[in-house]
Design a protein around this motif. Structure first.
Motif, PDB file in Angstrom:
ATOM      1  N   SER A 134     -16.688 -31.395 -23.039  1.00 44.41           N
ATOM      2  CA  SER A 134     -15.897 -30.337 -23.666  1.00 44.41           C
ATOM      3  C   SER A 134     -15.327 -30.814 -24.995  1.00 44.41           C
ATOM      4  O   SER A 134     -14.903 -31.963 -25.116  1.00 44.41           O
ATOM      5  N   LEU A 153     -21.608 -18.968 -34.337  1.00 41.98           N
ATOM      6  CA  LEU A 153     -21.543 -20.289 -33.718  1.00 41.98           C
ATOM      7  C   LEU A 153     -22.916 -20.615 -33.146  1.00 41.98           C
ATOM      8  O   LEU A 153     -23.455 -19.861 -32.341  1.00 41.98           O
ATOM      9  N   ILE A 167     -25.153 -23.519 -31.107  1.00 42.07           N
ATOM     10  CA  ILE A 167     -25.047 -24.702 -30.251  1.00 42.07           C
ATOM     11  C   ILE A 167     -26.453 -25.164 -29.888  1.00 42.07           C
ATOM     12  O   ILE A 167     -27.276 -24.370 -29.426  1.00 42.07           O
ATOM     13  N   ASP A 186     -20.326 -23.195 -21.603  1.00 39.05           N
ATOM     14  CA  ASP A 186     -19.267 -22.184 -21.617  1.00 39.05           C
ATOM     15  C   ASP A 186     -18.587 -22.202 -22.975  1.00 39.05           C
ATOM     16  O   ASP A 186     -18.328 -23.282 -23.527  1.00 39.05           O
ATOM     17  N   VAL A 187     -18.291 -21.026 -23.507  1.00 37.42           N
ATOM     18  CA  VAL A 187     -17.529 -20.920 -24.748  1.00 37.42           C
ATOM     19  C   VAL A 187     -16.283 -20.090 -24.459  1.00 37.42           C
ATOM     20  O   VAL A 187     -16.384 -18.958 -23.977  1.00 37.42           O
ATOM     21  N   HIS A 188     -15.114 -20.674 -24.724  1.00 39.32           N
ATOM     22  CA  HIS A 188     -13.843 -19.966 -24.569  1.00 39.32           C
ATOM     23  C   HIS A 188     -13.209 -19.774 -25.948  1.00 39.32           C
ATOM     24  O   HIS A 188     -13.178 -20.709 -26.757  1.00 39.32           O
ATOM     25  N   SER A 238     -16.152 -16.190 -23.373  1.00 40.77           N
ATOM     26  CA  SER A 238     -16.864 -15.288 -24.274  1.00 40.77           C
ATOM     27  C   SER A 238     -17.829 -14.373 -23.535  1.00 40.77           C
ATOM     28  O   SER A 238     -18.318 -13.392 -24.093  1.00 40.77           O
ATOM     29  N   ILE A 240     -11.517 -22.371 -30.424  1.00 41.88           N
ATOM     30  CA  ILE A 240     -12.817 -22.221 -29.776  1.00 41.88           C
ATOM     31  C   ILE A 240     -13.144 -23.506 -29.029  1.00 41.88           C
ATOM     32  O   ILE A 240     -13.214 -24.582 -29.620  1.00 41.88           O
ATOM     33  N   VAL A 269     -15.876 -25.405 -26.515  1.00 40.61           N
ATOM     34  CA  VAL A 269     -17.230 -25.431 -25.963  1.00 40.61           C
ATOM     35  C   VAL A 269     -17.261 -26.458 -24.841  1.00 40.61           C
ATOM     36  O   VAL A 269     -16.804 -27.591 -25.014  1.00 40.61           O
ATOM     37  N   ALA A 302     -23.083 -28.628 -32.467  1.00 42.22           N
ATOM     38  CA  ALA A 302     -22.638 -27.272 -32.780  1.00 42.22           C
ATOM     39  C   ALA A 302     -22.209 -27.185 -34.234  1.00 42.22           C
ATOM     40  O   ALA A 302     -21.721 -28.158 -34.818  1.00 42.22           O
TER      41      ALA A 302
END
Length: 285
Positions: A62, A78, A80, A90-92, A98, A126, A128, A139
């Motif tokens: 992360s 974005l 990745i 996971d992207v928050h 998201s 953001i 990841v 990224a």
């Protein structure tokens, strides 16, 4: 090539803000040659041009995307790149996921466009995340383009619609009346075999090089149909193909090594097919 890789990596920093040596150390720990990292950097630079908002950085597990400024009317993208065995990410954004599920990008990439009205000028923080000690990824963030912004235009996104799926296998053109070329490969096509699969949402997702892709979120019926038909295709082995059709156009003949679970599907399109036209037909279906 080794020299090129080192030069390309010079613009890459690790998620902790360390210098190139730390990034190179991450690449070595991941068991990847520096050339593999350089290829992804070259790909990013190839479509990003002078629109880079966050230079590519290498991370494990992360990591936060560095802060950046963007035009809320323009949006941002974005990208990745997954390395090694990194299978899902996971992207928050501001603490919120998201999407409903992690995004699959094993040995590939994820391109996520953020456009008005689904974003705000205050958007930040953001995160990841990829599970596993060996979950490495690159990224970077770029300005949006007309192609990316298509997802916010009337015909650039769709809520609701259908695609059609069918089980097929490779064939010989000269000896089978139902044999036709799809993606340059001969496969059997029998119209009666196609089954409709419901689509909740469809978005245009350019892959950054020469063609577009369409990202689909299937409804419950569509996901169930995808799972059952992909399981049949997997049982056929090397000759099995999953046909994807929208309207009268055959989009793809996919190789499926195992049954597909979940509702999210991304389909690359050929140079002669645009995401915009596909999304229009999905809506009409």
């Amino acid at each position: 090539m080794a020299t090129l890789a080192v030069l390309a990596l010079a613009g890459c920093t690790s998620s902790s803000g360390d210098d190139t040596d730390a990034a190179a150390g991450l690449a070595a720990d991941a068991g990847r040659e520096l050339e593999a990292v350089a290829e992804r950097l070259e790909h990013f630079q190839g479509f990003a041009g002078d629109g880079v908002l966050v230079s590519p950085f290498l991370a494990r597990g992360s990591a936060q995307v560095p802060d950046f400024d963007f035009d809320v009317e323009e949006g941002y993208v974005l990208t990745i790149y997954c390395l090694g065995d990194t299978g899902a990410v996971d992207v928050h954004i501001d603490g919120e996921p998201s999407g409903p599920e992690p995004m699959d990008c094993r040995d590939g990439q994820i391109t996520m466009a953020r456009n008005a009205p689904d974003m705000s000028a205050a958007e930040s923080d953001i995160l990841v995340s990829a599970e596993g000690e060996d979950a490495y990824w690159l990224a970077g963030v770029t300005r949006s383009t007309d192609a990316y912004r298509a997802v916010s235009e009337d015909v650039g996104s769709s809520r609701g619609g259908t695609i059609e799926l069918a089980v097929s296998q490779t064939c010989t053109l000269a000896s089978d009346a139902d044999c036709a070329l799809v993606d340059g490969e001969p496969v059997t096509i029998a119209p009666s075999q196609f089954i409709s699969a419901g689509v909740k949402e469809a978005d245009a997702v350019p892959d950054g090089v020469s063609s577009d892709a369409v990202r689909l979120q299937l409804d419950d019926q569509g996901a169930s149909t995808l799972h059952s038909l992909s399981a049949e295709v997997a049982e056929l082995g090397e000759e099995g193909r999953l046909l994807v059709k929208v309207g009268d156009e055959m989009l793809s003949a996919l190789r499926v090594p195992a049954a597909l679970d979940g509702s999210d599907v991304q389909i690359a399109l050929g140079d002669d097919t645009t995401a915009r036209s596909v999304i229009e037909r999905i809506r009409e279906g």
